[in-house]
Design a protein around this motif. Structure first.
Motif, PDB file in Angstrom:
ATOM      1  N   ALA A  22      27.944 -43.089  17.442  1.00 57.39           N
ATOM      2  CA  ALA A  22      27.567 -43.920  16.272  1.00 57.39           C
ATOM      3  C   ALA A  22      26.257 -43.462  15.679  1.00 57.39           C
ATOM      4  O   ALA A  22      25.966 -43.576  14.467  1.00 57.39           O
ATOM      5  CB  ALA A  22      27.818 -45.243  16.519  1.00 57.39           C
ATOM      6  N   GLU A  23      25.214 -43.288  16.311  1.00 54.69           N
ATOM      7  CA  GLU A  23      23.943 -42.981  15.868  1.00 54.69           C
ATOM      8  C   GLU A  23      23.914 -41.647  15.025  1.00 54.69           C
ATOM      9  O   GLU A  23      23.243 -41.644  13.916  1.00 54.69           O
ATOM     10  CB  GLU A  23      23.119 -42.917  17.098  1.00 54.69           C
ATOM     11  N   MET A  24      24.682 -40.681  15.376  1.00 58.02           N
ATOM     12  CA  MET A  24      24.795 -39.441  14.563  1.00 58.02           C
ATOM     13  C   MET A  24      25.617 -39.604  13.372  1.00 58.02           C
ATOM     14  O   MET A  24      25.127 -38.990  12.535  1.00 58.02           O
ATOM     15  CB  MET A  24      25.275 -38.293  15.841  1.00 58.02           C
ATOM     16  N   VAL A  25      26.534 -40.241  13.516  1.00 58.38           N
ATOM     17  CA  VAL A  25      27.368 -40.515  12.398  1.00 58.38           C
ATOM     18  C   VAL A  25      26.462 -41.260  11.154  1.00 58.38           C
ATOM     19  O   VAL A  25      26.556 -40.888   9.980  1.00 58.38           O
ATOM     20  CB  VAL A  25      28.681 -41.260  12.611  1.00 58.38           C
ATOM     21  N   SER A  26      25.715 -42.260  11.654  1.00 53.44           N
ATOM     22  CA  SER A  26      24.708 -42.747  10.807  1.00 53.44           C
ATOM     23  C   SER A  26      23.711 -41.882  10.135  1.00 53.44           C
ATOM     24  O   SER A  26      23.211 -42.394   9.175  1.00 53.44           O
ATOM     25  CB  SER A  26      23.963 -44.139  11.508  1.00 53.44           C
ATOM     26  N   LEU A  30      22.143 -34.980   8.599  1.00 51.47           N
ATOM     27  CA  LEU A  30      20.878 -34.935   9.009  1.00 51.47           C
ATOM     28  C   LEU A  30      20.736 -35.039  10.580  1.00 51.47           C
ATOM     29  O   LEU A  30      19.933 -34.681  11.247  1.00 51.47           O
ATOM     30  CB  LEU A  30      19.845 -36.065   8.705  1.00 51.47           C
ATOM     31  N   ALA A  31      22.196 -35.241  11.048  1.00 54.69           N
ATOM     32  CA  ALA A  31      22.322 -35.122  12.683  1.00 54.69           C
ATOM     33  C   ALA A  31      22.180 -33.838  13.066  1.00 54.69           C
ATOM     34  O   ALA A  31      22.521 -33.033  12.178  1.00 54.69           O
ATOM     35  CB  ALA A  31      23.785 -35.933  12.961  1.00 54.69           C
ATOM     36  N   PRO A  32      21.791 -33.548  14.214  1.00 51.65           N
ATOM     37  CA  PRO A  32      21.790 -32.405  14.742  1.00 51.65           C
ATOM     38  C   PRO A  32      23.195 -31.506  15.055  1.00 51.65           C
ATOM     39  O   PRO A  32      24.258 -32.582  15.146  1.00 51.65           O
ATOM     40  CB  PRO A  32      21.022 -32.630  16.389  1.00 51.65           C
ATOM     41  N   TYR A  33      23.255 -30.479  15.117  1.00 49.49           N
ATOM     42  CA  TYR A  33      24.480 -29.605  15.687  1.00 49.49           C
ATOM     43  C   TYR A  33      24.755 -29.888  16.909  1.00 49.49           C
ATOM     44  O   TYR A  33      23.840 -30.565  18.030  1.00 49.49           O
ATOM     45  CB  TYR A  33      24.240 -28.294  15.507  1.00 49.49           C
ATOM     46  N   TRP A  34      25.969 -29.915  17.498  1.00 49.95           N
ATOM     47  CA  TRP A  34      26.206 -30.128  18.975  1.00 49.95           C
ATOM     48  C   TRP A  34      27.157 -29.101  19.504  1.00 49.95           C
ATOM     49  O   TRP A  34      28.002 -28.495  18.753  1.00 49.95           O
ATOM     50  CB  TRP A  34      26.570 -31.286  19.068  1.00 49.95           C
ATOM     51  N   VAL A  47      32.379 -20.691  19.930  1.00 48.46           N
ATOM     52  CA  VAL A  47      31.313 -19.899  19.509  1.00 48.46           C
ATOM     53  C   VAL A  47      30.536 -20.772  18.379  1.00 48.46           C
ATOM     54  O   VAL A  47      30.993 -21.705  17.638  1.00 48.46           O
ATOM     55  CB  VAL A  47      31.773 -18.623  18.677  1.00 48.46           C
ATOM     56  N   GLY A  48      29.207 -20.919  18.694  1.00 46.10           N
ATOM     57  CA  GLY A  48      28.412 -21.406  17.799  1.00 46.10           C
ATOM     58  C   GLY A  48      28.326 -22.957  18.164  1.00 46.10           C
ATOM     59  O   GLY A  48      28.358 -23.370  19.234  1.00 46.10           O
ATOM     60  N   TRP A  49      28.039 -23.743  16.873  1.00 48.83           N
ATOM     61  CA  TRP A  49      27.812 -25.271  16.888  1.00 48.83           C
ATOM     62  C   TRP A  49      28.537 -25.844  15.931  1.00 48.83           C
ATOM     63  O   TRP A  49      29.210 -25.388  14.853  1.00 48.83           O
ATOM     64  CB  TRP A  49      26.283 -25.251  16.669  1.00 48.83           C
ATOM     65  N   ASP A  50      28.962 -27.124  16.424  1.00 41.32           N
ATOM     66  CA  ASP A  50      29.618 -28.121  15.343  1.00 41.32           C
ATOM     67  C   ASP A  50      28.629 -29.112  14.812  1.00 41.32           C
ATOM     68  O   ASP A  50      27.765 -29.507  15.493  1.00 41.32           O
ATOM     69  CB  ASP A  50      30.862 -28.763  16.194  1.00 41.32           C
ATOM     70  N   GLY A  51      28.772 -29.267  13.411  1.00 41.68           N
ATOM     71  CA  GLY A  51      27.963 -30.381  12.885  1.00 41.68           C
ATOM     72  C   GLY A  51      28.820 -31.674  12.539  1.00 41.68           C
ATOM     73  O   GLY A  51      28.154 -32.762  12.140  1.00 41.68           O
ATOM     74  N   ASP A  52      30.276 -31.865  13.070  1.00 35.78           N
ATOM     75  CA  ASP A  52      31.011 -32.905  12.564  1.00 35.78           C
ATOM     76  C   ASP A  52      30.759 -33.807  13.621  1.00 35.78           C
ATOM     77  O   ASP A  52      31.506 -33.786  14.658  1.00 35.78           O
ATOM     78  CB  ASP A  52      32.335 -32.579  12.546  1.00 35.78           C
TER      79      ASP A  52
END
Length: 112
Positions: A22-26, A30-34, A47-52
């Protein structure tokens, strides 16, 4: 307890993961990749990172997450490393900080 291994203690729960999401969706873009590693050793993404955070992060079971790593976006307006650490600490996650790599590691299970 760690699924299938009574020698590991659970440090995270569904409530904490939902609060993080919820914090990241808000924060939107601008939220970090994970990325995560499951208790069975599977990595997502492979492979790599997700941002969704709104859809991809809730796929599967939070119970299966052993580690979740966060990588702040390079955008100067994005949530900084320190802001991401503060969010995770406020939720109550146990963290391992890798300053040199700019990675925040959320530890969901620990050896007892």
């Amino acid at each position: 307890m760690f699924p299938g291994n009574p020698k590991k203690a659970g440090l995270a729960n569904n409530t904490k993961w939902r609060e993080l999401r919820a914090e990241m969706v808000s924060l939107a873009q601008l939220a970090p990749y994970w990325r995560t590693v499951s208790v069975s050793g599977n990595r997502y993404p492979v492979v790599g990172w997700d941002g969704d955070w709104s859809y991809h992060f809730r796929l599967g079971s939070y119970r299966e997450i052993e580690v979740c790593e966060l990588l702040p976006r390079p955008d100067e307006n994005a949530a900084s490393y320190e802001q991401c650490v503060d969010i995770c600490r406020a939720i109550g996650f146990e963290l391992e900080l890798r300053f040199s790599e700019n990675i925040i590691k959320i530890v969901a299970y620990r050896n007892m």
